[in-house]
Design an enzyme around this catalytic site. Structure first.
Site, PDB file in Angstrom:
ATOM      1  N   HIS A   7       0.832  -1.225   0.000  1.00 15.70           N
ATOM      2  CA  HIS A   7       0.000   0.000   0.000  1.00 15.70           C
ATOM      3  C   HIS A   7       0.858   1.263   0.000  1.00 15.70           C
ATOM      4  CE1 HIS A   7      -3.228  -2.803   1.215  1.00 15.70           C
ATOM      5  NE2 HIS A   7      -2.305  -3.290   2.037  1.00 15.70           N
TER       6      HIS A   7
ATOM      7  N   SER B  30      14.732  21.739 -16.201  1.00 14.19           N
ATOM      8  CA  SER B  30      13.530  22.542 -16.419  1.00 14.19           C
ATOM      9  C   SER B  30      13.931  23.835 -17.095  1.00 14.19           C
ATOM     10  CB  SER B  30      12.863  22.831 -15.078  1.00 14.19           C
ATOM     11  OG  SER B  30      12.080  24.003 -15.173  1.00 14.19           O
TER      12      SER B  30
END
Ligand code: ARG
Length: 482
Positions: free
Chosen positions: A162, A283
């Site tokens: 999980h 970026s």
């Protein structure tokens, strides 16, 4: 006057009118089936050799056609062969070119054959080759994972369920999970190859042929292991393409899952890995950024591969036997899926190999959030406490620790003894390596088991390598002019 008179169109004389220009573009498959050109030529060579042997055409005619076909293949290999939209498809285009060099004897090549069995046969040859390339790539991918596992024998990390820290595992164990996936993928690729490896020439348009073709000898000439058993099925069957697409889709799922982990692990939240600059991007606005774009493509490319599978399933659904033109839609998706998987296979192995693991940070995280709680409960159970009860004891201890802001490592000996008398005599493991060492079972994460798994993976991959390399060499040999 019909502007197709004298044109090499495969369907010849019964038409009084040439196709509408608007139809041509939709109907033609030349833009993509050019990729079958080598297989098409080689398939024709095998066919005409057999026509000669069977005396369906004369030995001299067969030899002239074969020579002409090798010449066209040489032109293809020199990158001088071109199709036009007027060729309709690669099969017609090759015949048009052949006729231009050897003349009317070309007309004998198509004896006992239809484009329906021809295209299915070409596509099977192409797909066999593609599967072999994918197999070789997968082996390289698995090699990179095994090498990385072997290079970090004692590195522990959190194992998750999980996406919550669950129990410590070895990094090697985690990487080898992907090796298992790759080995299953290799099996799937070989399975797809086995079902693709069937000669369908000799099925004619749908019903077989009245000419005494020797199908077995054509199969041998083209490297097919078997000959199809039902002509209707042979020209209508694209299961081999579905198998190939499914194998590609499953490979893409596995790439996507690994890629997602690499993306997570490279984030500031995890800081488990540093991707090489060579496999990251920056970026345009944020000077500090280093993005896992390549892994993101490893994750995202899966979408188009699933689409390719879904598209062909949909195209084939409800088609009556035997050949229908719908089936021309089979190729682009397979080409796209194969190209996509091969492109990823080019990049993922070096990306994995160049990834630096932050071992200290991973080991620290491996025991955080009470990831050793199962070991504490197991210890009680080994001393006769029913596991459910042991689970409750340790669960309450975790609750107390959380409330007090402490960890297992902070507990004093007498505090352990108060939790349970068993803990008065023996403390549960408090470090990750001690914990993983306890999972000493086949398939478990103990260091000796992971070493064994690496030792098993290498020969398993070597066996695969031998098989795929032999297949590749056999295929290459088909295209050597005698
Ligand atoms: N271009 C066709 C295809 O890819 C070849 C077979 C054409 N056969 C026919 N009967 N129109 O399926």
């Amino acid at each position: 006057m019909n502007d197709r008179v004298g044109s090499p169109k495969a369907w010849g004389g019964r038409f009084a009118m040439s196709p509408d220009k608007r139809v041509e573009a939709l109907n033609a498959s030349v833009k993509f089936d050019i990729r079958l050109v080598r297989e098409d030529i080689r398939g024709s060579i095998a066919h005409v050799r057999m026509l000669g042997r069977q005396e369906i055409v004369s030995g001299d005619e067969a030899a002239r056609i074969e020579t002409g076909l090798w010449d066209v293949l040489a032109e293809v290999d020199r990158d001088e062969f071109r199709l036009t939209v007027a060729d309709e498809d690669v099969h017609t285009g090759v015949e048009r070119r052949l006729r231009a060099s050897i003349g009317d004897v070309t007309g004998k090549l198509h004896t006992g054959r239809s484009r329906n069995d021809q295209v299915a046969n070409d596509f099977r040859m192409w797909t066999k080759r593609a599967l072999v390339e994918i197999g070789n790539g997968l082996i390289g991918f698995a090699d990179a994972l095994v090498d990385s596992a072997a290079a970090h024998p004692d590195a522990a990390m959190p194992g998750y369920t999980h996406l919550q820290r669950a129990q410590p595992v070895l990094l090697g164990h985690h990487l080898l999970a992907y090796v298992e996936m790759s080995i299953r993928d290799l099996d799937r690729v070989r399975d797809a190859h086995r079902r693709t490896d069937v000669l369908v020439l000799g099925s004619g348009a749908l019903a077989g042929t009245s000419f005494p073709l020797d199908r077995e000898s054509v199969a041998t000439d083209l490297g097919f292991s078997r000959v199809s058993a039902n002509s209707l099925d042979a020209v209508a069957d694209r299961d081999f393409a579905l198998d190939t697409l499914f194998a590609c889709a499953t490979i893409a799922v596995h790439f996507s899952r690994l890629s997602e982990e690499l993306i997570l692990w490279s984030s500031g939240e995890f800081r488990f890995i540093e991707l090489s600059d060579a496999f990251s991007t920056g970026s345009s606005i944020m000077p500090q950024k280093k993005n896992a774009d390549i892994a993101e493509l490893g994750r995202g490319k899966s979408g188009r591969v699933f689409g390719d599978l879904m598209a062909l399933l949909t195209t084939l659904k409800g088609l009556p036997l035997a050949y229908n033109k719908d089936m021309q839609e089979d190729k682009e998706g397979v080409f796209d899926a194969v190209d996509t998987v091969l492109a990823l296979l080019d990049v993922l192995p070096p990306m994995v190999a160049s990834t630096r693991f932050n071992i200290e940070r991973m080991a620290e995280a491996a025991i955080a959030d009470f990831a050793l709680a199962t070991d504490a409960a197991d210890l009680l159970a080994k001393h006769g406490v029913p596991f459910r009860e042991a689970h409750g004891v340790v669960g309450r201890l975790v609750g107390t620790c959380l409330a007090e802001g402490r960890t297992f490592a902070d507990l004093l000996e007498e505090e352990w003894a108060e939790v349970h008398p068993v803990f008065g005599k023996q403390r549960p493991p408090l470090d990750a390596l001690a914990s993983v060492s306890l999972r000493d079972i086949r398939g478990g994460t103990a260091p000796n088991r992971v070493r064994d798994a690496i030792a098993e993976a290498r020969p398993a991959l070597d066996e695969q390598r031998r098989w795929f390399e032999t297949e590749a060499a056999g295929f290459d040999a088909l295209f050597v002019r005698p």
